[in-house]
Structure formats: C-alpha cells, structure tokens
Design a protein around this motif. Structure first.
Motif, PDB file in Angstrom:
ATOM      1  N   UNK A  37       0.830  -1.204   0.000  1.00  0.00           N
ATOM      2  CA  UNK A  37       0.000   0.000   0.000  1.00  0.00           C
ATOM      3  C   UNK A  37       0.864   1.254   0.000  1.00  0.00           C
ATOM      4  N   UNK A  38       2.089   1.161   0.512  1.00  0.00           N
ATOM      5  CA  UNK A  38       2.995   2.304   0.427  1.00  0.00           C
ATOM      6  C   UNK A  38       3.441   2.531  -1.011  1.00  0.00           C
ATOM      7  N   UNK A  39       3.667   1.443  -1.754  1.00  0.00           N
ATOM      8  CA  UNK A  39       3.964   1.601  -3.167  1.00  0.00           C
ATOM      9  C   UNK A  39       2.808   2.224  -3.919  1.00  0.00           C
ATOM     10  N   UNK A  40       1.601   1.849  -3.558  1.00  0.00           N
ATOM     11  CA  UNK A  40       0.427   2.446  -4.186  1.00  0.00           C
ATOM     12  C   UNK A  40       0.298   3.915  -3.811  1.00  0.00           C
ATOM     13  N   UNK A  41       0.638   4.236  -2.570  1.00  0.00           N
ATOM     14  CA  UNK A  41       0.608   5.634  -2.134  1.00  0.00           C
ATOM     15  C   UNK A  41       1.641   6.462  -2.894  1.00  0.00           C
ATOM     16  N   UNK A  42       2.826   5.897  -3.112  1.00  0.00           N
ATOM     17  CA  UNK A  42       3.850   6.620  -3.861  1.00  0.00           C
ATOM     18  C   UNK A  42       3.393   6.908  -5.287  1.00  0.00           C
ATOM     19  N   UNK A  43       2.730   5.943  -5.902  1.00  0.00           N
ATOM     20  CA  UNK A  43       2.231   6.155  -7.260  1.00  0.00           C
ATOM     21  C   UNK A  43       1.145   7.224  -7.281  1.00  0.00           C
ATOM     22  N   UNK A  44       0.223   7.186  -6.312  1.00  0.00           N
ATOM     23  CA  UNK A  44      -0.826   8.206  -6.246  1.00  0.00           C
ATOM     24  C   UNK A  44      -0.241   9.581  -5.936  1.00  0.00           C
ATOM     25  N   UNK A  45       0.779   9.619  -5.091  1.00  0.00           N
ATOM     26  CA  UNK A  45       1.427  10.891  -4.757  1.00  0.00           C
ATOM     27  C   UNK A  45       2.129  11.482  -5.974  1.00  0.00           C
ATOM     28  N   UNK A  46       2.774  10.638  -6.754  1.00  0.00           N
ATOM     29  CA  UNK A  46       3.432  11.107  -7.976  1.00  0.00           C
ATOM     30  C   UNK A  46       2.407  11.650  -8.976  1.00  0.00           C
ATOM     31  N   UNK A  73      12.979   8.446  -1.101  1.00  0.00           N
ATOM     32  CA  UNK A  73      13.104   8.679  -2.523  1.00  0.00           C
ATOM     33  C   UNK A  73      12.167   7.766  -3.307  1.00  0.00           C
ATOM     34  N   UNK A  74      11.430   8.359  -4.250  1.00  0.00           N
ATOM     35  CA  UNK A  74      10.610   7.592  -5.195  1.00  0.00           C
ATOM     36  C   UNK A  74      11.438   7.378  -6.455  1.00  0.00           C
ATOM     37  N   UNK A  75      11.380   6.182  -6.999  1.00  0.00           N
ATOM     38  CA  UNK A  75      12.156   5.832  -8.193  1.00  0.00           C
ATOM     39  C   UNK A  75      11.208   5.636  -9.369  1.00  0.00           C
ATOM     40  N   UNK A  76      11.664   6.091 -10.515  1.00  0.00           N
ATOM     41  CA  UNK A  76      10.901   5.903 -11.750  1.00  0.00           C
ATOM     42  C   UNK A  76      11.523   4.769 -12.539  1.00  0.00           C
ATOM     43  N   UNK A  77      10.688   4.031 -13.258  1.00  0.00           N
ATOM     44  CA  UNK A  77      11.147   2.924 -14.089  1.00  0.00           C
ATOM     45  C   UNK A  77      10.474   3.037 -15.449  1.00  0.00           C
ATOM     46  N   UNK A  78      11.275   2.908 -16.496  1.00  0.00           N
ATOM     47  CA  UNK A  78      10.775   2.949 -17.876  1.00  0.00           C
ATOM     48  C   UNK A  78      10.890   1.540 -18.448  1.00  0.00           C
ATOM     49  N   UNK A  79       9.756   0.980 -18.862  1.00  0.00           N
ATOM     50  CA  UNK A  79       9.705  -0.407 -19.320  1.00  0.00           C
ATOM     51  C   UNK A  79       9.456  -0.455 -20.823  1.00  0.00           C
ATOM     52  N   UNK A  80      10.290  -1.236 -21.517  1.00  0.00           N
ATOM     53  CA  UNK A  80      10.136  -1.471 -22.952  1.00  0.00           C
ATOM     54  C   UNK A  80       9.765  -2.933 -23.168  1.00  0.00           C
ATOM     55  N   UNK A  81       8.771  -3.161 -24.042  1.00  0.00           N
ATOM     56  CA  UNK A  81       8.224  -4.507 -24.212  1.00  0.00           C
ATOM     57  C   UNK A  81       8.735  -5.138 -25.512  1.00  0.00           C
ATOM     58  N   UNK A 132       5.871   4.202 -18.297  1.00  0.00           N
ATOM     59  CA  UNK A 132       6.566   4.847 -17.180  1.00  0.00           C
ATOM     60  C   UNK A 132       5.795   4.575 -15.898  1.00  0.00           C
ATOM     61  N   UNK A 133       6.481   4.065 -14.893  1.00  0.00           N
ATOM     62  CA  UNK A 133       5.866   3.787 -13.602  1.00  0.00           C
ATOM     63  C   UNK A 133       6.848   4.185 -12.513  1.00  0.00           C
ATOM     64  N   UNK A 134       6.398   4.106 -11.273  1.00  0.00           N
ATOM     65  CA  UNK A 134       7.243   4.461 -10.131  1.00  0.00           C
ATOM     66  C   UNK A 134       7.154   3.361  -9.090  1.00  0.00           C
ATOM     67  N   UNK A 135       8.190   3.279  -8.256  1.00  0.00           N
ATOM     68  CA  UNK A 135       8.154   2.376  -7.108  1.00  0.00           C
ATOM     69  C   UNK A 135       8.909   3.022  -5.958  1.00  0.00           C
ATOM     70  N   UNK A 136       8.659   2.516  -4.774  1.00  0.00           N
ATOM     71  CA  UNK A 136       9.214   3.119  -3.568  1.00  0.00           C
ATOM     72  C   UNK A 136      10.189   2.201  -2.848  1.00  0.00           C
TER      73      UNK A 136
END
Length: 786
Positions: A469-478, A588-596, A605-609
């Motif tokens: 839920x903290x990861x979800x909070x970080x995404x909502x905060x971003x 610190x919140x980290x951003x991740x760029x995913x290529x398929x 583009x997504x974020x994780x904590x």
C-alpha cells in the motif's frame, strides 16, 4: 505459555481499564493519602514507559504502546492526575537530559499530549515545561526543532490556557467561528486485497462508533467548559456550568462559543506581558462564566473540584482503496466542500469550477496549462453596473471614474510567475533541493493545533497495510504532483500529510505475486515501518506494535461478538499518531521505464518506492531439443542480460560501469542509508569445472547505484517485473528497464518549458536552481530521525 503471552497485549485494553477503575475507586479525592497513592501509580506508569523504551528489555515488548494509552486514560478518569503526570514527566526529563537523551522526545511528546488533555495545569508547571523546551534549543536536530515548536505552544498556553485544546477541536470538527477557521480532516485508506475482512470490519466499527452526527453543539460546550476550567481551575463549578448550557438553545450556545474563541485568540495575539495577558484573559472568562451560570440553580457545592472534559476523537473518513484516483478525488472533494462552506479564497469561483472540471473529466493527466478569457475584463468596457458601483458616491470624481478596474474574470497565467508563486508552497516539506544526496531526511510539519497555519486546510492521510500500500501511495502521490505541476488546484489551499500504520495478514495469500508468476517471491513484510521504528523509538512502541495487534484484536472481537465501543483502542492510537506525529521522514521515489518485446506496445513509465523484482519465465522445451538439456540447466534457466549502471560512493563521485551476466533474477531495493541509492542484487549463474564434472552455482552479485539499465540479450526471451511486492503491478514481456530517481514533476515541467529558450547542455538556470530535483515521499513519525 506462548499463546498466553501473545494474547496478553491484546487483552491489556480491557484489563488495564478495569484495574484503573478499581484503583481509582479505592482512592478518595481530597485525602492526602489518596493523592500520594495516585501520584505513585502515575509514577509507576511513567517508569513502565521508560523501561519500554529500553530495547534491551524483552519483558515489555509484548505490551508496547499499551502503557502510554493506559497512562492517558488514567488522566481522563481523574483530572487531578494530570498535574501529577506533568510534574513526574518534568523530573524524568531533567534526568534524561543528562543521562539518556533518547528518552527525551518520547517523554516530551507524552508531556505535551497530557497538557492538551489536562483539565487544569498550575502556572508554575507551565513555566517549568517552557524553560525545559527552551533549553533544548542548544541541542542538535531533532531536539532543537521539536523543543522550539513545543516552546511556542507552551507560551501560547501560558497566555491563554486551553488554546491548544480549542484549536484542535475546532479544526478537527469544522466548527465555524469568526477567528480561527482552519480545517483538519483525517482520511484512512485500507486496501481490501491486503488485509482481512474481519480487520476491515473492526476498523469500520470503531470509526463509526466514535463518529457523532450533528454534534457541533456538544463540541461547542466542550470548548466552553474546558477553556473556562483550564483558566479558572477550581474557582468554577463545571457541573453548574454544564446544567446552564444544557438549558440554552443552540443559538445561545453558539454565541457563548464565539465569545470564548474570540477571548482566547485575542489573549494569545496580545502584545502585553504573559502575566498581564493571562490576568485579563482570566477576568474576561470569569465574567462570561458568571453570565452563563447566573440563571442556573446551583446543583452542587462550589468546592466540587476539577472535572474531566473529554478530548473528542477527530472526524475520520474511512475508505476502501479500490480506485487509483480515489486519493485525488477525495482531496479535491474536501477542498471544494470548504470553498462551498464559505472559506475566503482568492478567485474561489474559478477554483471551484477548475476542481469540478478536474474531477469530472476522465483524462486528468492532459490538463491544459492555462485558461484564456476572450473578455477584456475591464468594467468600463463590459458595462457591468453591479461591478461598477462605487460604495462611496460622494467621494467619486471624474478621475476615479476613469480608472480601469477588473471584474472577477480568469486571466491567462504566466508560466514563470506561476512557478515563482507556488514554489515555496509546492515544495515546502516533500522534497529536497540541490544534488539530492540525502535520501531519508526529516523535516517539521504543522501540527493540527499549531500556532501558525499557512494554509487553510490540512488533509492527514493514513494508509493501513504492508509495503504494497505504500507503493500504491507513492504512485498516487506522484500522479497528484504531476497534476499540481500543470495546474496548482490544491497547492495553495491544502497541506497534505502522510502517515503509515503497518498491518499484516500472513494467512491471506491472494496478494502474493507468486500467483502471477511463480518466479517472483511472496513477501508480505513491512520493511519501511521497520526502518521507521529503528530510527524513531516512539513510532516503534506505539505504531509498529499495531502490526499484529490490530488483527489480533479484530479476531478476538469476532470470536467474542463484542466490539470495543467504550474505549476504542485503535481509533485512540490513530488519533494520537496524527495529532502528535509531525516529523516527516522522506523516502526517494524511483521511476522505471519499461520497454516490451512487442514493438507495437508503448513504453510504460511507472514508479516504485521500496522494491523492484525481476524474474525470467522458463521457455518451453522444443521437441527434439535433447542436446540442450544435456548441456545442463545453466543455459535454460534465467537469461542473459546487459547491465549499465552508475556506481556511487560516499565521496559523491559517480562512474558508469557495465557488466554482462547470466542470471536467474534481480532484486532492487531502496538503500537504507542517507544516499540516493539502490541496492541491486543479481542472482548470477556460474559454472565451475571439477574433476568430477561441471557444476552450476548461483552467486549473488551486489551493486550500489543511483541509476541502472537492464536489457535482455537473448532473442525470444523476456522479463517479468514486479513493483513494490504488489501482484497487481506486474509487467510481462519486458525486454528493457531503465531505473532512476524520480524527478519532481514541477522541476521537469519547468525544465521542459525553459529548454526552448536556452542552449543545449545548460541546466539549473533561473528558477531551476532553487527547485527540488527529486521527488520524495514524506511519512510522518513522532520524532523523525533520532
């Protein structure tokens, strides 16, 4: 024996209440021996809290948090215990200042909460506590920061006793008055996929049991009685005052309430000496007390003594977090309700229309940057008779009529001036500036009863659950900060504070990422709350103890069929946390760029904590491919990757490194020190040849980096990515990931705007030099990093 010890903490709530009640019944008020027994009992409870803070004593670990709650319950049941408690805490604080400094802030936190709740505190105890807090200014942070804040609050209490209680109740319940109009709202978000149904039902029942419908008259009476008793002490009869108020209609109670608030605020803002201001404050409330009780018959003797006026639990809204945009929608709804209720804002009509547009539209991310009015806005051109009326026609002249004035239109916003306007507000406590070396830092937020309120509303968001839920909070905060960077709807009106209560449910397996991919591990731990407990002993005692206590209490209430309505433990602890937890620790919140692998799929583009995990799905063997299996498992398991990363060191020097590896998995975790770093662990497959043959080993290769890029080298193979241990945030068929610290959306937007007019290669020019670069998530604790 172990089960009895485990249940001891859960049943403490009932037993301590019964024992306290039995003890207090044996004590006759007014007797010197009874007072000595009561004081000894309070001292015993304070000593228990000190022993609880000693982490080397395992005997008190099963009942963490209960001693503080029981101690405050004792002061509620007997108002005379408050002065004993304040006196004992001051003596222990003087000892801790010389010997054990890590006891100071928890005991000082307990002291301030006792003063807020107290029915009456003598003047000498106020002065003693104020002098001690001023003495903390010579100590390093966080001692000097918290000491200064508490000293300011105690100085206000010395001028106008009951001010902190009054402001707390007004802000938490939205009582309208003409002097103090700050609004404080508590939001609790729980994820139904992370905690059990019985825990959700227990939380919902406790919150609803303390919520009262249309109780504004009751809260006004509480403020009137508490302010008068906190000032006059035993010179007033609260029973007679209560009877007199019960006979008054609502409009009269509201009038008395407005008078009390006006007198208290006027005394606080008085520039006179503290003793003079307090004496005038006391005489005004004495006069008001005589007016209220003049028409009431005396029902009890005047020497009745102090009576407890309870501190009401705050207004709490409980939500099941199912929609990703639920946090944004509730915050906008909260601010819009305050606008509709009559709060005075600049351009409130346009703000309301903007918020309505933001909540009604589905494509919120593509918010337009400005609104251009086709109307000149000049009253003389528009011919608006209502707006052009002069309130003083006798003083009007031809020169005054020729002046140009604007009506309430929406102007086109200048981008640079807008950034300059919201810069100190948007980045006050949620990000750091400079080159972002500090990863986890602490700051100071506004308490609900603070003296200076810069923004008219405060939203205190509490998330309950594990790391998911903290990861979800970080995404909502971003997402929220991206909206605010484009169009600052909430920035000038809302102070957002975040809190976390860990709750785990080991028996619930539906949240496991292993159900999505068996290569990803199941982890329901609470790493971030454990870290907060390691740096803040008071958070560890009061909040980390709820991790297993809340499910245990919910299970016991379900089995017995009895709900805790008289003394709601969970709501009491949550209220204490949001009221006294004002020191944020930023992550610190980290951003991740995913290529398929599918070229038609867009880059995500997504974020994780907390954590990013990489798994490699096994390829199905092709018919006749027996030779590949004979070569061993090293070529069939995992995948060949190329890693490019920036290696960091304490000297702040960065160097780009590359490596190629055949691995079975990767785990990236946020670093646990003060650097913006990721601890990357690569499970590398190595082969060694011995006389007996060839063996395959798995070795862990550890990397510390700030930025890392992983790319698949095997054609036809892909990766599975899991973010923050959440099964709902899993990406398949990924061939490349790029991880870096998440930039502050306002900084990125400003940089994008200014890049059109600057030379290539130039960075941090103009306002960018003063804007925070990285986005941090602030989680509030009691004392910050101790």
């Amino acid at each position: 024996m172990e089960s009895k010890a485990k249940n001891a903490g859960a049943v403490w709530e009932t037993n301590s209440a019964d024992e306290t009640g039995t003890f207090q019944e044996r004590c006759t008020r007014g007797s010197s021996s009874a007072a000595a027994i009561a004081e000894a009992d309070i001292k015993h409870s304070v000593q228990a809290i000190i022993r609880e803070l000693d982490r080397t004593n395992p005997a008190f670990q099963c009942s963490r948090g209960m001693f503080r709650w029981t101690l405050h319950k004792k002061t509620e049941r007997d108002p005379n215990n408050s002065k004993y408690l304040v006196n004992i805490l001051m003596a222990e604080l003087e000892l801790a200042k010389d010997a054990n400094k890590h006891y100071i802030l928890p005991l000082l936190n307990t002291l301030m909460y006792a003063i807020i709740q107290a029915a009456y505190i003598p003047v000498n105890l106020y002065e003693k506590a104020y002098t001690f807090c001023k003495g903390l200014l010579s100590l390093p942070k966080p001692y000097c920061t918290i000491g200064h804040q508490y000293a300011v609050m105690l100085k206000a209490e010395r001028k106008a006793p009951g001010l902190l209680y009054q402001r707390l109740v007004i802000s938490e319940h939205g009582l309208k008055n003409d002097t103090f109009s700050h609004r404080d709202k508590i939001f609790i978000f729980a994820d139904p996929d992370l905690i059990s149904e019985e825990v959700i039902n227990a939380l919902r029942h406790e919150i609803h049991s303390v919520s009262l419908n249309d109780a504004s008259a009751l809260y006004m009476c509480h403020i009137i009685k508490h302010s008068i008793q906190a000032t006059l002490g035993e010179n007033c009869n609260i029973s007679n005052l209560d009877v007199a108020l019960q006979k008054k209609p609502y409009i009269v109670i509201e009038h008395y309430f407005q008078e009390v608030v006006a007198i208290t605020e006027q005394s606080y803002y008085s520039s006179e000496d503290i003793a003079v201001a307090r004496r005038k404050h006391s005489s005004k409330l004495q006069e008001l007390y005589n007016i209220i009780t003049s028409s009431a018959q005396q029902v009890t003797p005047s020497s009745e003594g102090l009576q407890n006026i309870p501190l009401p639990n705050p207004d709490i809204s409980f939500f099941m977090w199912k929609d990703d945009d639920l946090l944004w929608k509730e915050l906008v709804h909260f601010v819009r309700n305050q606008l509709d209720s009559g709060q005075d804002f600049i351009n409130s009509d346009s703000d309301t229309s903007e918020m309505s547009e933001s909540t009604d539209g589905h494509n919120n991310e593509q918010t337009r940057l400005s609104i251009l009015s086709t109307d000149s806005g000049i009253v003389r051109d528009c011919g608006d008779p209502a707006a052009g009326n002069d309130p003083s026609p006798s003083r009007s002249s031809e020169g005054n009529q020729a002046k140009l004035s604007r009506k309430g239109g929406v102007k086109k916003r200048n981008q640079d001036s807008e950034n300059a306007l919201f810069l100190p507000e948007l980045y006050d406590s949620t990000a750091t500036s400079g080159d972002m070396n500090l990863h986890r830092r602490f700051d100071c937020n506004t308490m609900p009863f603070s003296i200076k309120q810069r923004k008219p509303n405060t939203a205190r968001v509490v998330v309950i659950g594990n790391d998911c839920i903290l990861g979800r909070l970080a995404k909502a905060f971003h997402s929220l900060r991206k909206r605010e960077a484009r169009r600052g709807i909430l920035t000038a009106k809302l102070n957002l504070l975040l809190y976390h209560i860990p709750v785990t449910n080991e028996n619930r397996s539906s949240v496991s990422t292993a159900q999505v991919n068996h290569l990803l591990h199941s982890d329901l731990s609470c790493e971030l709350s454990k870290y907060l407990g390691s740096i803040d002993p008071w958070y560890n005692s009061n909040i980390n103890s709820l991790r297993k206590m809340i499910p245990e209490l919910a299970r016991m209430s379900t089995m017995s069929g009895r709900q805790s309505g008289a003394d709601p433990f969970i709501v009491d602890v949550t209220s204490y946390y949001v009221r006294m937890g004002c020191q944020p620790v930023c992550f610190q919140i980290y951003s991740v760029k995913l290529t398929f692998s599918n070229e038609t799929d867009e880059v995500v583009d997504d974020v994780f904590l907390i954590q990013l995990e990489v798994g490699f799905p096994e390829q199905k063997p092709v018919k006749g491919a027996t030779l590949a299996r004979r070569r061993g498992t090293s070529e069939g398991v995992g995948g060949q990757i190329a890693v490019t990363y920036k290696k960091i060191a304490l000297s702040n020097r960065e160097s780009t490194k590359q490596l190629a590896s055949h691995c079975t998995g990767i785990v990236m975790k946020a670093g646990t020190d003060d650097l913006v770093c990721l601890d990357v662990s690569i499970s590398e497959v190595t082969s060694k040849t011995h006389l007996s043959g060839k063996t395959t080993l798995i070795e862990n290769v550890k990397i510390r980096t700030s930025q890392v890029k992983v790319k698949m080298q095997n054609s036809g193979k892909s990766m599975v990515i899991s973010l923050d241990k959440d099964s709902r945030r899993v990406y398949k068929d990924v061939i490349s990931i790029d991880v870096s610290p998440c930039l502050e959306p306002g900084y990125s937007l400003h940089k994008m705007r200014t890049s059109k007019f600057t030379q290539s290669g130039t960075e941090n020019i103009g306002l960018a030099k003063y804007m925070p670069k990285c986005l941090l998530l602030p989680i509030n604790t009691f004392v910050g990093i101790l």
